[in-house]
Motif scaffolding. Sequence first.
Motif: not given
Length: 467
Positions: A296-306, A310-317, A365-374
Amino acid sequence: MASESKGGLGFLSAPPAAPRLSDGEVAAKYPRMRGQVFLGIFLGYAGFYLIRNNVSIVSQIFKDHDIMNTVQIGIVANSVLIAYGLSKFFMAMLSDRANARYFLPLGLALSALVNMLVALVPVITASVGLFATVMFINGWFQGMGWPPSGRILVHWFSTNERGWKTSIWNCAHNVGGAGVGVAAAFALQNWATSPDDWRPAFWFPAIIALVVAIIAFFLIRDRPEAVGLPPIEEYRNDPAKVEMTDDEVEGMSWVQVVLKHVLTNRIVVLLALTNVFVYTLRYGVLNWIPVYLGDYTGAEVSDGIMGFAIFELAGIIGTLLCGWVSDKVFKGWRSGAGILFLAGTGVAIALYWLLPSTAPIWMFYLLIALIGGLIYGPVMLIGLQAIDLSPTNVAGTAAGFTGLFGYILGATLASTGVGVLIHNFGWDVTWIVMIVICVVAVIFMWIVGRDERKLMNEREAQASATE
């Protein structure tokens, strides 16, 4: 509360109640023991994640050095997932009659030994079929971690505090998940004999897991009554939502108890079905973050891994917040917190889908964090509701039953099903389906919530009548 069913498991059987300690001894010992057993299951469960599925950690080594191709790696990795989903239910039926002090460390030690065999016996990895079979066995032993932990939580922590305590304990899998990365990287850097030597990533975490198993054995105690303490409901004056009397158990086999209070229990079955949708949402977003950002955005593989991290870390909170909200805001009505967090997940997924492809990566990343946290809140809550809304002597089995549906059906839909949607219909249809799944999950949680509220009202009425 019904007494513990006789286990018939030999040395693994749940211990009998010990003579009751004096009031002074109870007051001094209970808080200390609660902290001790909680630390035991936290460390013990984190230990399981050190050795759960280390194939994924070394998959790049396998692929780059032609040890296995991606299809073969997937077969081996999925064998662990399938075994774990099955074992989480079937081993729970044993765990509910077993001594948690023995059951959890034994499972962890057996899983560690399997991982050491994989590293030290070359013939195992020479055949994909044999490798997958051995990792299936590993996944089966992995199913000995959650059920005894759930048993500890339900026996040592009462209803009005269990949400917060369970949410803290649930973070053990994040600690273990992070720990295996550090341990494997350290081992490969220091003990790998060649670029294609993946074995230290298996045997070194396994040694750590064995040490953790020993520590867990010394910390864990099965239930308060086994060490001369009163039941937690009596100690905290906080009756359980569901209780089973001795008269109900009398004359019933263990299979009959499980059939009545788990397999045909309306609430437990509804929770299991809800878990299918929750796991589909969890893995349906998480597994496809790198692909979506790239497409969708043409992001690099490293961006996807990041984004994945983020999804997993937000899950803790999110897990901690959801547990606190279910205790403090909804006063033990777990479904209320589940509905709130699932509705938030649906909104966050919609924003994630509708965000323009030209938006800066930090907004994704912000929305990924929201989805993971929720979404991690409901993931934790369903296991908690299963032990909350079933009698204590089948609580682990009930939680295992919901986990069986989540892993076998939900995770499969999230990988194969979402992959088919993306391939045949594109991302727009995929995200619409995910939002619909979220709505269905909310509806199921609302239905469960009505039954849960009824049980809570009955409990409050009984408590008032006895005052």
